[in-house]
Design a protein around this motif. Structure first.
Motif, short mmCIF file in Angstrom:
data_model
loop_
_atom_site.label_atom_id
_atom_site.label_comp_id
_atom_site.label_asym_id
_atom_site.label_seq_id
_atom_site.Cartn_x
_atom_site.Cartn_y
_atom_site.Cartn_z
N ALA A 230 0.82 -1.20 0.00
CA ALA A 230 0.00 0.00 0.00
C ALA A 230 0.86 1.26 0.00
CB ALA A 230 -0.92 0.01 1.22
N ALA A 231 0.27 2.36 -0.48
CA ALA A 231 0.98 3.63 -0.50
C ALA A 231 1.43 4.04 0.90
CB ALA A 231 0.09 4.71 -1.11
N SER A 232 0.59 3.78 1.88
CA SER A 232 0.94 4.14 3.27
C SER A 232 2.14 3.35 3.77
CB SER A 232 -0.26 3.89 4.19
OG SER A 232 -0.68 2.54 4.12
N ASP A 233 2.31 2.12 3.27
CA ASP A 233 3.46 1.31 3.67
C ASP A 233 4.75 1.93 3.15
OD1 ASP A 233 1.86 -0.66 4.94
OD2 ASP A 233 1.45 -1.58 3.00
N TYR A 234 4.70 2.45 1.93
CA TYR A 234 5.89 3.08 1.35
C TYR A 234 6.18 4.42 2.03
CZ TYR A 234 6.44 -0.41 -2.27
OH TYR A 234 6.67 -1.59 -2.94
N ILE A 235 5.14 5.15 2.36
CA ILE A 235 5.33 6.41 3.09
C ILE A 235 6.02 6.13 4.42
CG2 ILE A 235 4.14 8.28 4.30
CD1 ILE A 235 2.04 8.23 2.07
N GLN A 236 5.53 5.13 5.13
CA GLN A 236 6.11 4.76 6.42
C GLN A 236 7.57 4.34 6.27
OE1 GLN A 236 5.16 4.99 9.50
NE2 GLN A 236 6.90 3.86 10.37
N ALA A 237 7.87 3.56 5.23
CA ALA A 237 9.24 3.09 5.01
C ALA A 237 10.19 4.25 4.75
CB ALA A 237 9.27 2.11 3.84
N VAL A 238 9.75 5.20 3.93
CA VAL A 238 10.60 6.34 3.61
C VAL A 238 10.77 7.25 4.83
CG1 VAL A 238 10.76 8.46 2.23
CG2 VAL A 238 10.12 6.29 1.14
N GLU A 239 9.67 7.54 5.52
CA GLU A 239 9.75 8.43 6.67
C GLU A 239 10.59 7.85 7.80
OE1 GLU A 239 5.75 9.39 7.73
OE2 GLU A 239 5.55 10.92 6.16
N SER A 240 10.48 6.54 8.00
CA SER A 240 11.24 5.92 9.09
C SER A 240 12.68 5.60 8.68
CB SER A 240 10.54 4.65 9.56
OG SER A 240 10.47 3.68 8.52
N GLY A 241 12.92 5.47 7.38
CA GLY A 241 14.24 5.04 6.94
C GLY A 241 15.16 6.14 6.45
N LEU A 242 14.58 7.29 6.07
CA LEU A 242 15.40 8.33 5.46
C LEU A 242 15.17 9.69 6.11
CD1 LEU A 242 14.92 7.54 1.65
CD2 LEU A 242 16.87 6.91 3.09
N ASN A 243 16.25 10.43 6.22
CA ASN A 243 16.19 11.83 6.60
C ASN A 243 16.26 12.64 5.30
OD1 ASN A 243 16.40 14.37 7.71
ND2 ASN A 243 18.52 14.11 8.40
N VAL A 244 15.20 13.35 4.97
CA VAL A 244 15.13 14.11 3.72
C VAL A 244 15.44 15.57 4.01
CG1 VAL A 244 13.71 14.71 1.72
CG2 VAL A 244 13.36 12.52 2.88
N GLN A 245 16.42 16.11 3.30
CA GLN A 245 16.83 17.49 3.50
C GLN A 245 16.77 18.26 2.19
OE1 GLN A 245 20.77 17.73 5.16
NE2 GLN A 245 20.38 16.23 6.78
N THR A 246 16.63 19.57 2.30
CA THR A 246 16.76 20.46 1.15
C THR A 246 17.96 21.35 1.39
OG1 THR A 246 14.37 20.47 0.73
CG2 THR A 246 15.66 22.24 -0.25
N GLN A 247 18.92 21.30 0.48
CA GLN A 247 20.13 22.11 0.56
C GLN A 247 20.19 23.02 -0.66
OE1 GLN A 247 22.28 22.14 3.09
NE2 GLN A 247 21.43 20.38 4.22
N SER A 248 20.71 24.22 -0.48
CA SER A 248 20.73 25.19 -1.57
C SER A 248 22.15 25.64 -1.88
CB SER A 248 19.89 26.42 -1.20
OG SER A 248 18.54 26.06 -0.98
N LEU A 249 22.39 25.83 -3.17
CA LEU A 249 23.68 26.37 -3.63
C LEU A 249 23.48 27.00 -5.00
CD1 LEU A 249 26.78 26.62 -3.13
CD2 LEU A 249 27.02 24.49 -4.45
N GLU A 250 23.87 28.25 -5.12
CA GLU A 250 23.84 28.96 -6.40
C GLU A 250 22.46 28.88 -7.07
OE1 GLU A 250 26.98 27.16 -8.61
OE2 GLU A 250 28.56 27.96 -7.33
N ASN A 251 21.44 29.26 -6.32
CA ASN A 251 20.06 29.29 -6.82
C ASN A 251 19.52 27.93 -7.23
OD1 ASN A 251 19.92 32.16 -6.58
ND2 ASN A 251 21.04 32.36 -8.51
N ARG A 252 20.14 26.88 -6.74
CA ARG A 252 19.65 25.52 -7.01
C ARG A 252 19.32 24.85 -5.68
NH1 ARG A 252 21.22 20.69 -10.08
NH2 ARG A 252 20.02 19.00 -9.12
N GLU A 253 18.14 24.27 -5.60
CA GLU A 253 17.78 23.50 -4.42
C GLU A 253 17.99 22.02 -4.71
OE1 GLU A 253 13.88 24.34 -2.97
OE2 GLU A 253 14.54 26.16 -1.92
N TRP A 254 18.70 21.36 -3.82
CA TRP A 254 18.99 19.94 -3.95
C TRP A 254 18.17 19.17 -2.90
CZ3 TRP A 254 22.92 17.94 -7.27
CH2 TRP A 254 23.67 18.91 -7.94
#
Length: 213
Positions: free
Chosen positions: A59-83
């Protein structure tokens, strides 16, 4: 109204445009939430595969749970580009990934590239979206091709366009080279240029922001 008159033709075309335009708008309105959910599910499936996350079900909720519990998602910026950067919560994995993008032959190719945390080797390559020619450039999504990148060394000492090579290499015994797709030279070259450019940008990001320190 005379069917041969200009006014009838204008009326007919206008009515036809309104009917079909309304129909298309209605379909878009009714399906936009479903399309957004499917896009999110696809994105999370790609992340789960790229980082070998454990998923408890389909299920979609299973994948959401896997990503949220397994990964730290960050947004980093450099030279007007967001990574968008992904770091496993399990620090023993010593991995880091980012969302890459670049021009293919027909449209933008986007995907997830996972590296060792020291940025010396590629661990996995997965694609989020591509619109290359079916049976030719679209074969970049085949497992045999993606598997070539597992453990591939990034030759940082080489010029930018040779740090990873897709296709023939000038070196007799290269450690940073994978086979190109037969009959899809343009896609292979475009992907190679995009990956080399994105790798260079990501390394500068880590160096100048120091977020890995």
């Amino acid at each position: 109204m005379n069917k041969n008159s200009t006014s009838y033709t204008v009326f007919f075309i206008t009515t036809l445009t309104l009917v079909f335009g309304t129909g298309v708008s209605l379909v878009h309105h009714l399906t936009k939430d479903m399309l957004a959910e499917n896009e999110l599910l696809h994105h999370n499936r790609v992340l789960a595969k790229a980082f070998s996350l454990e998923v408890s079900g389909p299920a979609a909720s299973d994948y959401i749970q896997a990503v949220e519990s397994g990964l730290n998602v960050q947004t980093q910026s450099l030279e007007n580009r967001e990574w968008t950067v992904y770091i496993p919560r399990d620090e023993e994995q010593h991995l880091i990934g980012f969302k890459f993008q670049g021009r293919g032959v027909w449209d933008v190719i986007t995907g997830i590239l996972v590296l060792d945390k020291d940025l010396e080797h590629i661990r996995t390559l997965e694609f989020l979206e591509q619109h290359e020619t079916p049976g030719l450039g679209a074969r970049i999504e085949e497992e045999w091709f993606k598997a070539e990148f597992q453990g591939l060394r990034i030759a940082w000492d080489k010029p930018l366009h040779q740090r990873i090579i897709i296709g023939p290499s000038p070196d007799p015994d290269p450690v940073n080279q994978v086979d190109a797709i037969t009959g899809a030279t343009q896609t292979s070259t475009a992907l190679m240029e995009s990956l080399n450019r994105e790798l260079d940008g990501f390394k500068r990001l880590t160096r100048e922001t120091g977020f890995l320190d």
